[in-house]
Design a protein around this motif. Structure first.
Motif, short mmCIF file in Angstrom:
data_model
loop_
_atom_site.label_atom_id
_atom_site.label_comp_id
_atom_site.label_asym_id
_atom_site.label_seq_id
_atom_site.Cartn_x
_atom_site.Cartn_y
_atom_site.Cartn_z
N LEU A 51 4.84 2.84 -12.85
CA LEU A 51 5.20 3.93 -11.94
C LEU A 51 4.06 4.32 -11.02
O LEU A 51 4.29 4.77 -9.89
CB LEU A 51 5.68 5.15 -12.74
N ASP A 52 2.81 4.13 -11.46
CA ASP A 52 1.68 4.37 -10.57
C ASP A 52 1.63 3.32 -9.46
O ASP A 52 1.30 3.62 -8.31
CB ASP A 52 0.36 4.36 -11.35
N PHE A 53 1.95 2.07 -9.82
CA PHE A 53 2.01 1.02 -8.80
C PHE A 53 3.13 1.32 -7.80
O PHE A 53 2.95 1.17 -6.59
CB PHE A 53 2.26 -0.33 -9.47
N LEU A 54 4.27 1.76 -8.30
CA LEU A 54 5.38 2.13 -7.42
C LEU A 54 4.96 3.27 -6.49
O LEU A 54 5.23 3.23 -5.28
CB LEU A 54 6.58 2.55 -8.26
N SER A 55 4.29 4.28 -7.04
CA SER A 55 3.85 5.41 -6.23
C SER A 55 2.85 4.96 -5.16
O SER A 55 2.92 5.38 -4.01
CB SER A 55 3.22 6.47 -7.12
N SER A 56 1.92 4.07 -5.54
CA SER A 56 0.94 3.56 -4.58
C SER A 56 1.62 2.79 -3.45
O SER A 56 1.24 2.90 -2.28
CB SER A 56 -0.07 2.64 -5.29
N THR A 57 2.65 2.00 -3.80
CA THR A 57 3.40 1.26 -2.79
C THR A 57 4.08 2.21 -1.82
O THR A 57 4.06 2.02 -0.60
CB THR A 57 4.44 0.36 -3.47
N ARG A 58 4.69 3.25 -2.36
CA ARG A 58 5.37 4.24 -1.52
C ARG A 58 4.38 4.98 -0.62
O ARG A 58 4.67 5.22 0.57
CB ARG A 58 6.12 5.23 -2.40
N ILE A 59 3.23 5.34 -1.17
CA ILE A 59 2.24 6.07 -0.38
C ILE A 59 1.70 5.20 0.74
O ILE A 59 1.50 5.67 1.88
CB ILE A 59 1.08 6.56 -1.28
N GLU A 60 1.48 3.92 0.47
CA GLU A 60 0.98 3.06 1.54
C GLU A 60 2.00 2.94 2.66
O GLU A 60 1.65 2.96 3.85
CB GLU A 60 0.64 1.66 1.02
N GLU A 61 3.27 2.80 2.31
CA GLU A 61 4.31 2.75 3.34
C GLU A 61 4.35 4.05 4.12
O GLU A 61 4.54 4.06 5.34
CB GLU A 61 5.67 2.45 2.70
N ALA A 62 4.16 5.18 3.43
CA ALA A 62 4.13 6.46 4.11
C ALA A 62 2.94 6.54 5.06
O ALA A 62 3.06 7.08 6.17
CB ALA A 62 4.07 7.59 3.08
N CYS A 63 1.81 5.98 4.64
CA CYS A 63 0.63 5.98 5.51
C CYS A 63 0.90 5.23 6.81
O CYS A 63 0.47 5.63 7.88
CB CYS A 63 -0.56 5.37 4.78
N LYS A 64 1.60 4.11 6.70
CA LYS A 64 1.94 3.35 7.91
C LYS A 64 2.75 4.21 8.87
O LYS A 64 2.51 4.20 10.08
CB LYS A 64 2.73 2.10 7.52
N GLN A 65 3.72 4.95 8.32
CA GLN A 65 4.57 5.78 9.16
C GLN A 65 3.82 6.97 9.73
O GLN A 65 4.00 7.35 10.89
CB GLN A 65 5.79 6.25 8.36
N LEU A 66 2.97 7.57 8.91
CA LEU A 66 2.17 8.71 9.38
C LEU A 66 1.27 8.30 10.53
O LEU A 66 1.04 9.08 11.47
CB LEU A 66 1.33 9.27 8.23
N LYS A 67 0.76 7.09 10.46
CA LYS A 67 -0.19 6.62 11.46
C LYS A 67 0.48 6.11 12.73
O LYS A 67 -0.07 6.21 13.82
CB LYS A 67 -1.06 5.52 10.85
#
Length: 313
Positions: A239-255
């Protein structure tokens, strides 16, 4: 009789550039030592390598495969491997990392789906294509590297076309190879590579609800064994790996977009803005709003923070 020591496997996570999601690693830094590493590693993207000098051995899931100058290596994501040069040499390489389904989906439509999801089954000698037998692959791969290094006008458009041609050539080559039988596949999934279906599923479906029980079922493991095996290989919980994957995708969108933080959190798979903010702050060390402000500078990278947080190499 002492038990054979199990190899350590490292997960190397690369964040691709947002404007053109292809990463090039090239130059004198990318010389491979003749000292064999005790660690295997694997990546989160397809890796294409070009060997320019000398030769050596590539260890791919316990199989030793020789390489030489002029060879092009095609390593699917999640395939553990390591490379070392012949004694007294240091082979020179360039590496390309990209995800075909992300880069080529508009061009290939459904064609990529017949190749990439099964690409992790390719092993051993099938990963190394020599220049003599596959001159077109070598020519296209080296041309992509040169375009990305020189960055002449319209280099991204040119690199995209060359990469697409290269990928289609790989499609043709591997579509003619004998496919693995179901029994072979079951055999290859036993051992350290057993969590590959879970990694593949998370990569493609991070935005959807995902349970550990379902991931374990994909890998044909009990939930307890899956948790233990996943942590052993990845150095983090599923679940931490899943969360990290989601956060990275969110970072792409935020940027790269002006979408609201709420909208981005929902697209990334978070059920509430509070859960997103909490996970983001824990992983990135700041709030999504503050990170977005700082992300205008190329100095800030989602990759660095995520790797530091999880301990991945």
């Amino acid at each position: 009789m002492p038990r054979k020591k199990k190899p350590v496997i490292e997960y190397r996570h690369y964040s691709l550039p947002i404007n053109f999601p292809v990463l090039l690693l090239s130059g004198e830094r990318w010389r491979i030592s003749d000292i064999k590493s005790e660690h295997l590693h694997f990546h989160n993207h397809l890796e294409i390598g070009i060997c320019y000098s000398d030769g050596g051995i590539m260890e791919i899931k316990g199989e030793s495969v020789p390489f030489k100058a002029g060879d092009v290596t095609v390593l699917p994501r999640y395939l553990p491997h390591t490379t070392y040069s012949s004694p007294g040499t240091a082979s020179l390489w360039s590496y390309l990392f990209f995800s075909p389904e992300e880069l080529f989906q508009p061009s290939l439509k459904s064609a990529y789906s017949t190749f990439e999801p099964n690409l992790w089954r390719i092993q051993g000698k099938n990963c190394i294509l020599n220049k003599e037998q596959y001159p077109k692959v070598h020519a296209l791969a080296t041309s992509v590297v040169e375009e990305l290094k020189q960055q002449n006008p319209y280099y991204q458009e040119s690199a995209y076309g060359l990469l697409l041609s290269l990928y289609i050539e790989l499609l043709r080559i591997h579509s003619t190879n004998e496919t693995l039988t179901e029994q072979d596949t079951e055999h290859n999934l036993k051992g350290d590579f057993v969590i590959s279906p879970a990694l593949e599923y998370i990569t493609k479906n991070y935005m959807a609800p995902i349970t550990i029980d379902y991931l374990a079922e994909l890998c044909h493991l009990s939930t307890t064994h899956f948790r233990r095996k996943f942590h052993e290989i990845m150095g983090t919980a599923p679940l931490d790996f899943l969360s990290s994957t989601r956060i990275e995708e969110a970072c792409k969108q935020l940027k790269s977009t002006d979408a609201s933080i709420l909208s981005i959190s929902e697209q990334a798979g978070f059920h509430s803005i509070s859960s997103f903010n909490r996970s983001f702050s824990r992983l990135m060390g700041t709030s999504p709003k503050e990170w977005r402000k700082g992300a205008q500078s190329e100095a800030q990278s989602a990759k660095a923070s995520i790797l530091e947080f999880t301990g991945w190499v």
